[in-house]
Structure formats: C-alpha cells, structure tokens
Design a protein around this motif. Sequence first.
Motif, PDB file in Angstrom:
ATOM      1  N   TYR A 113       9.313  71.633  21.921  1.00  0.00           N
ATOM      2  CA  TYR A 113       9.149  72.935  22.579  1.00  0.00           C
ATOM      3  C   TYR A 113       7.777  73.533  22.282  1.00  0.00           C
ATOM      4  N   GLY A 114       7.211  73.244  21.125  1.00  0.00           N
ATOM      5  CA  GLY A 114       5.901  73.768  20.750  1.00  0.00           C
ATOM      6  C   GLY A 114       4.740  72.977  21.319  1.00  0.00           C
ATOM      7  N   GLN A 115       4.995  71.814  21.918  1.00  0.00           N
ATOM      8  CA  GLN A 115       3.933  70.978  22.476  1.00  0.00           C
ATOM      9  C   GLN A 115       3.651  71.395  23.913  1.00  0.00           C
ATOM     10  N   GLY A 116       2.402  71.629  24.232  1.00  0.00           N
ATOM     11  CA  GLY A 116       2.031  72.095  25.558  1.00  0.00           C
ATOM     12  C   GLY A 116       2.312  71.103  26.672  1.00  0.00           C
ATOM     13  N   TRP A 117       2.363  69.827  26.365  1.00  0.00           N
ATOM     14  CA  TRP A 117       2.568  68.806  27.391  1.00  0.00           C
ATOM     15  C   TRP A 117       4.034  68.568  27.720  1.00  0.00           C
ATOM     16  N   PHE A 118       4.949  69.004  26.875  1.00  0.00           N
ATOM     17  CA  PHE A 118       6.371  68.728  27.077  1.00  0.00           C
ATOM     18  C   PHE A 118       6.906  69.527  28.262  1.00  0.00           C
ATOM     19  N   LEU A 119       7.448  68.836  29.254  1.00  0.00           N
ATOM     20  CA  LEU A 119       7.983  69.411  30.491  1.00  0.00           C
ATOM     21  C   LEU A 119       6.966  70.297  31.216  1.00  0.00           C
ATOM     22  N   ASN A 120       5.713  69.913  31.147  1.00  0.00           N
ATOM     23  CA  ASN A 120       4.671  70.694  31.802  1.00  0.00           C
ATOM     24  C   ASN A 120       4.419  70.147  33.204  1.00  0.00           C
ATOM     25  N   PHE A 121       5.382  70.341  34.072  1.00  0.00           N
ATOM     26  CA  PHE A 121       5.258  69.952  35.477  1.00  0.00           C
ATOM     27  C   PHE A 121       6.056  70.943  36.309  1.00  0.00           C
ATOM     28  N   SER A 122       5.814  70.897  37.607  1.00  0.00           N
ATOM     29  CA  SER A 122       6.459  71.847  38.509  1.00  0.00           C
ATOM     30  C   SER A 122       7.414  71.138  39.447  1.00  0.00           C
ATOM     31  N   VAL A 123       8.493  71.802  39.759  1.00  0.00           N
ATOM     32  CA  VAL A 123       9.446  71.357  40.771  1.00  0.00           C
ATOM     33  C   VAL A 123       9.611  72.517  41.744  1.00  0.00           C
ATOM     34  N   ALA A 124       9.311  72.276  43.005  1.00  0.00           N
ATOM     35  CA  ALA A 124       9.384  73.306  44.045  1.00  0.00           C
ATOM     36  C   ALA A 124       8.525  74.520  43.682  1.00  0.00           C
ATOM     37  N   GLY A 125       7.370  74.252  43.051  1.00  0.00           N
ATOM     38  CA  GLY A 125       6.447  75.323  42.702  1.00  0.00           C
ATOM     39  C   GLY A 125       6.814  76.109  41.461  1.00  0.00           C
ATOM     40  N   ILE A 126       7.843  75.689  40.746  1.00  0.00           N
ATOM     41  CA  ILE A 126       8.271  76.389  39.532  1.00  0.00           C
ATOM     42  C   ILE A 126       7.979  75.495  38.326  1.00  0.00           C
ATOM     43  N   ASN A 127       7.167  75.998  37.410  1.00  0.00           N
ATOM     44  CA  ASN A 127       6.834  75.242  36.212  1.00  0.00           C
ATOM     45  C   ASN A 127       8.054  75.195  35.289  1.00  0.00           C
ATOM     46  N   MET A 128       8.371  74.012  34.796  1.00  0.00           N
ATOM     47  CA  MET A 128       9.570  73.837  33.960  1.00  0.00           C
ATOM     48  C   MET A 128       9.444  74.559  32.620  1.00  0.00           C
ATOM     49  N   ARG A 129       8.238  74.616  32.057  1.00  0.00           N
ATOM     50  CA  ARG A 129       8.053  75.338  30.790  1.00  0.00           C
ATOM     51  C   ARG A 129       8.311  76.832  30.985  1.00  0.00           C
ATOM     52  N   ASP A 130       7.872  77.366  32.108  1.00  0.00           N
ATOM     53  CA  ASP A 130       8.121  78.785  32.391  1.00  0.00           C
ATOM     54  C   ASP A 130       9.596  79.032  32.689  1.00  0.00           C
ATOM     55  N   LEU A 131      10.204  78.118  33.419  1.00  0.00           N
ATOM     56  CA  LEU A 131      11.606  78.277  33.782  1.00  0.00           C
ATOM     57  C   LEU A 131      12.498  78.327  32.541  1.00  0.00           C
ATOM     58  N   PHE A 132      12.237  77.425  31.587  1.00  0.00           N
ATOM     59  CA  PHE A 132      13.055  77.361  30.377  1.00  0.00           C
ATOM     60  C   PHE A 132      12.462  78.169  29.221  1.00  0.00           C
ATOM     61  N   GLN A 133      11.422  78.949  29.494  1.00  0.00           N
ATOM     62  CA  GLN A 133      10.774  79.813  28.503  1.00  0.00           C
ATOM     63  C   GLN A 133      10.439  79.054  27.227  1.00  0.00           C
ATOM     64  N   MET A 134       9.742  77.937  27.381  1.00  0.00           N
ATOM     65  CA  MET A 134       9.393  77.091  26.241  1.00  0.00           C
ATOM     66  C   MET A 134       8.145  77.621  25.549  1.00  0.00           C
ATOM     67  N   HIS A 135       8.240  77.749  24.242  1.00  0.00           N
ATOM     68  CA  HIS A 135       7.133  78.185  23.392  1.00  0.00           C
ATOM     69  C   HIS A 135       7.455  77.731  21.980  1.00  0.00           C
ATOM     70  N   THR A 136       6.538  77.931  21.070  1.00  0.00           N
ATOM     71  CA  THR A 136       6.785  77.573  19.680  1.00  0.00           C
ATOM     72  C   THR A 136       7.948  78.403  19.149  1.00  0.00           C
ATOM     73  N   ILE A 137       8.898  77.731  18.516  1.00  0.00           N
ATOM     74  CA  ILE A 137      10.069  78.416  17.971  1.00  0.00           C
ATOM     75  C   ILE A 137      10.026  78.305  16.452  1.00  0.00           C
ATOM     76  N   ASN A 138       9.979  79.444  15.795  1.00  0.00           N
ATOM     77  CA  ASN A 138       9.990  79.473  14.333  1.00  0.00           C
ATOM     78  C   ASN A 138      11.433  79.409  13.841  1.00  0.00           C
ATOM     79  N   LEU A 139      11.611  78.856  12.653  1.00  0.00           N
ATOM     80  CA  LEU A 139      12.951  78.785  12.079  1.00  0.00           C
ATOM     81  C   LEU A 139      13.399  80.197  11.710  1.00  0.00           C
ATOM     82  N   SER A 140      14.465  80.636  12.334  1.00  0.00           N
ATOM     83  CA  SER A 140      15.002  81.967  12.088  1.00  0.00           C
ATOM     84  C   SER A 140      16.499  81.844  11.856  1.00  0.00           C
ATOM     85  N   VAL A 141      17.131  82.965  11.619  1.00  0.00           N
ATOM     86  CA  VAL A 141      18.579  82.978  11.416  1.00  0.00           C
ATOM     87  C   VAL A 141      19.281  82.436  12.654  1.00  0.00           C
ATOM     88  N   ALA A 142      18.825  82.838  13.823  1.00  0.00           N
ATOM     89  CA  ALA A 142      19.458  82.382  15.063  1.00  0.00           C
ATOM     90  C   ALA A 142      19.355  80.863  15.214  1.00  0.00           C
TER      91      ALA A 142
END
Length: 167
Positions: A113-142
């Motif tokens: 999820y923290g890697q910029g290249w992971f799922l960095n493509f578009s389907v029907a003009g929608i970027n998959m990283r944006d769709l799934f809100q992918m970003h670096t995730i820190n270890l938290s309680v959740a």
Amino acid sequence: MIRTENTFLVGYVIFDKAENKAEVDVVEEAAIVLQQKITSGTLKLPAGVSYKFAGNYEQQVRATKRLGIVIPVSLMLIFLLLYFQFRTVTASFIHFSGVFVAFAGGFIMLWLYGQGWFLNFSVAGINMRDLFQMHTINLSVAVWVGFIALFGIATNDGVIMEPISTR
C-alpha cells in the motif's frame, strides 16, 4: 483563556504530524529535541513549569501497552479453541499455522500500500490507488485489531477446509 488541570495552570501547544510519519514518532522526536535543548541550556524552564505530551499521542501509547497484552491473549485463545475442537496439539498447530501466513501476508499488503507503483493504473478513467484510497499505513490500534480479526479468519478457514481434505 485561563485553564487548569489538576489545580495547575496549563497552556497548550498544538502541532500537527509530519507527512509519512506516525503521530507517536513525531511526538517522540519532539521530546528528544526538547530534552536536548533543556540539557544544553538553550531552553530553560522556569521553576514550577513542566511539560507533557497529551492527546492522541497519550491515547496511542496507552493503547499500545494494552495491545501488548490483548494480542498474545487472543492468540492463546485461538489456539485453545482449536485444541478444544480437535483434541490434539498437532492438529491444533497445523490449523494455527494459518496465523503465521496471515501475519506475513498482512505485512506484505501494508508494505505494498505504501509503494507508489502498486495498483497504479486506471480502469474506465478511475485510478485504482485513488479508488481504494491507498497510501502509507502506519501501525495503529485499528491495524492491530484488524490483524486479530485476520488471525481468527485464517484459523477459521483452516477449520472449514479440514473436513474437505479428510474425505
């Protein structure tokens, strides 16, 4: 405004977290910088003045300590449930081994999820990283609560698959 806590006058300094860093890391770095400045004499606290970090940081530290107890207890409970189901330690360990695979896979996904290249493509003009809100995730309680749920699902999958494999 004059505020008090525990009969002491208080003042609040609010700062935001740095990008790509966990809140706890930012506060710990700030604590080190403050301590270095106090030790070197650059910053002098008047008599009767003290400081403490509070808010989300304080809650995160408290939750992390509690998770240090909850996670091992939940793993032991999962193993005990498996033992009560199968009545042998060997079968319980075989089914419990799914926890290790789930743990490794979960951390691989957190890394991906923290890697910029992971799922960095578009389907029907929608970027998959944006769709799934992918970003670096820190270890938290959740995240750790999610891992506990993942451990339960992993062992449950092993239990469900067991009767199929013995037929």
